[in-house]
Design a protein around this motif. Structure first.
Motif, PDB file in Angstrom:
ATOM      1  N   ILE A   1      -4.541  -1.233  -1.415  1.00 30.13           N
ATOM      2  CA  ILE A   1      -5.138  -1.384  -0.190  1.00 30.13           C
ATOM      3  C   ILE A   1      -5.938  -2.520  -0.078  1.00 30.13           C
ATOM      4  CG2 ILE A   1      -7.190  -0.411   0.782  1.00 30.13           C
ATOM      5  CD1 ILE A   1      -6.573   2.355  -0.006  1.00 30.13           C
ATOM      6  N   VAL A   2      -6.511  -2.995  -1.174  1.00 29.49           N
ATOM      7  CA  VAL A   2      -7.323  -4.225  -1.222  1.00 29.49           C
ATOM      8  C   VAL A   2      -6.220  -5.488  -1.027  1.00 29.49           C
ATOM      9  CG1 VAL A   2      -8.513  -6.152  -2.822  1.00 29.49           C
ATOM     10  CG2 VAL A   2      -9.250  -3.509  -2.612  1.00 29.49           C
TER      11      VAL A   2
ATOM     12  N   ASP B   1       0.817  -1.285  -0.013  1.00 31.24           N
ATOM     13  CA  ASP B   1       0.035  -0.104  -0.006  1.00 31.24           C
ATOM     14  C   ASP B   1       0.824   1.404   0.155  1.00 31.24           C
ATOM     15  OD1 ASP B   1       0.879  -0.851   2.394  1.00 31.24           O
ATOM     16  OD2 ASP B   1      -0.831  -0.059   3.577  1.00 31.24           O
TER      17      ASP B   1
ATOM     18  N   GLU C   1      -3.402  -5.488   0.727  1.00 22.86           N
ATOM     19  CA  GLU C   1      -2.976  -5.546   2.268  1.00 22.86           C
ATOM     20  C   GLU C   1      -4.231  -5.981   3.137  1.00 22.86           C
ATOM     21  OE1 GLU C   1      -0.168  -5.037   3.554  1.00 22.86           O
ATOM     22  OE2 GLU C   1       0.658  -5.119   1.646  1.00 22.86           O
ATOM     23  N   ARG C   2      -5.330  -5.743   2.879  1.00 21.81           N
ATOM     24  CA  ARG C   2      -6.391  -5.992   3.723  1.00 21.81           C
ATOM     25  C   ARG C   2      -6.987  -7.371   3.427  1.00 21.81           C
ATOM     26  NH1 ARG C   2     -11.160  -1.499   4.393  1.00 21.81           N
ATOM     27  NH2 ARG C   2      -9.266  -0.558   5.345  1.00 21.81           N
ATOM     28  N   TYR C   3      -6.930  -8.077   2.180  1.00 22.25           N
ATOM     29  CA  TYR C   3      -7.632  -9.360   2.094  1.00 22.25           C
ATOM     30  C   TYR C   3      -6.751 -10.268   1.579  1.00 22.25           C
ATOM     31  CZ  TYR C   3     -11.912  -6.310   2.007  1.00 22.25           C
ATOM     32  OH  TYR C   3     -12.998  -5.569   2.649  1.00 22.25           O
ATOM     33  N   GLY C   4      -5.588  -9.677   1.196  1.00 23.40           N
ATOM     34  CA  GLY C   4      -4.338 -10.617   0.538  1.00 23.40           C
ATOM     35  C   GLY C   4      -4.514 -11.099  -0.748  1.00 23.40           C
TER      36      GLY C   4
ATOM     37  N   TYR D   1      -5.968  -9.818  -5.130  1.00 30.02           N
ATOM     38  CA  TYR D   1      -6.232  -8.689  -6.012  1.00 30.02           C
ATOM     39  C   TYR D   1      -7.887  -8.960  -6.671  1.00 30.02           C
ATOM     40  CZ  TYR D   1      -1.632  -6.939  -5.683  1.00 30.02           C
ATOM     41  OH  TYR D   1      -0.281  -6.533  -5.405  1.00 30.02           O
TER      42      TYR D   1
END
Length: 417
Positions: free
Chosen positions: A375-376, A58, A378-381, A383
């Motif tokens: 961001i996605v 991120d 880092e949050r959900y691991g 793409y």
């Protein structure tokens, strides 16, 4: 064709024989190649820099998102200056900012310095020396019968830069480190300065403008944004930026996450560049024979289908390169018909400015594609949500471009007293 330029205080115009159409196209294409090359390799610096400084994706994603946004926001300003005072000084300043940004990126040790170097300086540098200004110069300097193919060639040259710089960048990073790679790229940007002499456009002299060309900056903007077809074109261009920026920055890391090597990522990005040469040149030729709105709609729909197929099957080296090849055919091939439509609708007087505002939409999409990707992940691991968003935007843009009307804007004609 020869180009005449009048120097201040000279009694007659000076004939500049060396600036033939061929020289203009070759030097302009070289500028596009050099400016687009390092920018297309940014994704290969994500992992080595993140490992060295313990950054999440991120952090790097935000810096490149800022780059995309400022590239877009700086484009109308750069275009307006180029339209008023000529392309030469804008391209030279842009090249120097670009080189300074890459140099600062090499010495970045904090997220702030990365944002200033890779984000602010490279972003504004690209707004001054990227292929957008080259295409504007082609539109002003070349005869109409050569313009379509030249626009395709200028766009294809950017893709050739991507094809050449992707494996070159990977080799530099692997053998000499990411710091040395950035130093080499910064030095190469300085070659843009002498090349820009060939695409220098004259300053707009008010006394020499026709009534149509005497339009003010404000009037030109009001006319463009009050024109339905221009607004649709601008909205559709958002998707192009979203998809290109996300893939350029995050695809190499995505492939490594799936167990492939960094070299495979390099060849995928190179394949995109190679096949985009074919796509851009083909579209540059075809757009003189088919409605440009249909070409744009087909390109966006093709991208959506290619992405859907790519994420629906297991990711292998072969499928990744195939995705790169198909994406490459539709990569920057949106640029020739988009820039041609702007020139067709409004003429070439404010070409760089109006295309610049369309490019803002493109780069806002690029900002979101890169930033949301980081961001996605880092949050959900994963793409995956961004891939599906890319497919949705592709379908919407395919539909948005269909109602565009391809004809010059109707202007009131002054009536004699």
């Amino acid at each position: 064709m020869s180009i005449q330029a009048t120097q201040p205080g000279a009694s007659s115009s000076v004939l500049v024989n060396w600036r033939t159409p061929a020289v203009i196209i070759i030097c302009g294409c070289a500028i596009a190649l050099l400016s687009f090359g390092p920018r297309s390799t940014i994704g290969f610096f994500v992992q080595p820099m993140s490992r060295e400084f313990a950054w999440g994706r991120d952090v790097f994603g935000l810096a490149i998102a800022v780059q995309n946004l400022l590239w877009g926001l700086g484009q109308p300003l750069a275009g307006a200056i180029a339209d008023r005072f000529g392309v030469l000084r804008v391209v030279c300043v842009g090249a120097l900012l670009y080189a300074a940004g890459l140099l600062m990126m090499r010495y970045s040790a904090t997220p702030l310095s990365l944002n200033i170097g890779a984000g602010v300086l490279v972003g504004f540098g690209l707004s001054g020396c990227s292929f957008n200004l080259v295409l504007s110069a082609f539109s002003k300097l070349l005869p109409a019968e050569r313009r379509g193919l030249a626009l395709g060639a200028g766009t294809a040259a950017g893709s050739l830069g991507q094809f050449l710089f992707a494996p070159f960048g990977v080799a530099l990073i692997d053998n000499f480190g990411w710091q040395s790679a950035l130093m080499v790229f910064a030095a190469l940007m300085l070659f843009i300065v002498p090349l820009s002499l060939a695409i220098a456009t004259p300053a707009a002299a008010p006394s020499k403008l026709t009534d149509a060309e005497h339009q003010s900056f404000t009037t030109a903007l009001m006319e463009a944004f009050g024109h339905r077809s221009y607004v649709l074109l601008v909205l559709g261009f958002f998707t192009c930026g979203f998809q290109l920026a996300f893939i350029t920055v995050h695809l190499p890391a995505f492939l490594v996450d799936r167990g492939l090597t960094a070299q495979v990522g390099g060849w995928v990005i190179a394949a995109i560049g190679l096949f985009n040469i074919i796509g851009s040149l083909s579209v540059g030729w075809v757009q003189g024979r088919l409605p440009k709105r249909y070409i744009l709609s087909f390109i966006y729909f093709t991208r959506a289908l290619a992405t859907l197929a790519f994420i629906s099957f297991p990711v292998t080296a072969a499928s990744a390169i195939a995705f790169g090849a198909i994406s490459g055919l539709a990569w920057l091939s949106t640029v020739p018909p988009t820039s041609s439509l702007v020139a067709l609708m409004f003429g070439t007087r404010w070409m760089a400015t109006l295309y610049g505002f369309a490019f803002v939409s493109h780069q806002v999409g690029g900002f979101l594609g890169v930033w949301l990707g980081g961001i996605v992940f880092e949050r959900y691991g994963s793409y995956t949500p961004i891939w599906w968003l890319s497919i949705l935007f592709g379908v919407l843009s395919a539909l948005i471009n269909l109602p565009i009307v391809e004809k010059p804007v109707e202007r009131a004609v002054a009536q004699p007293a």
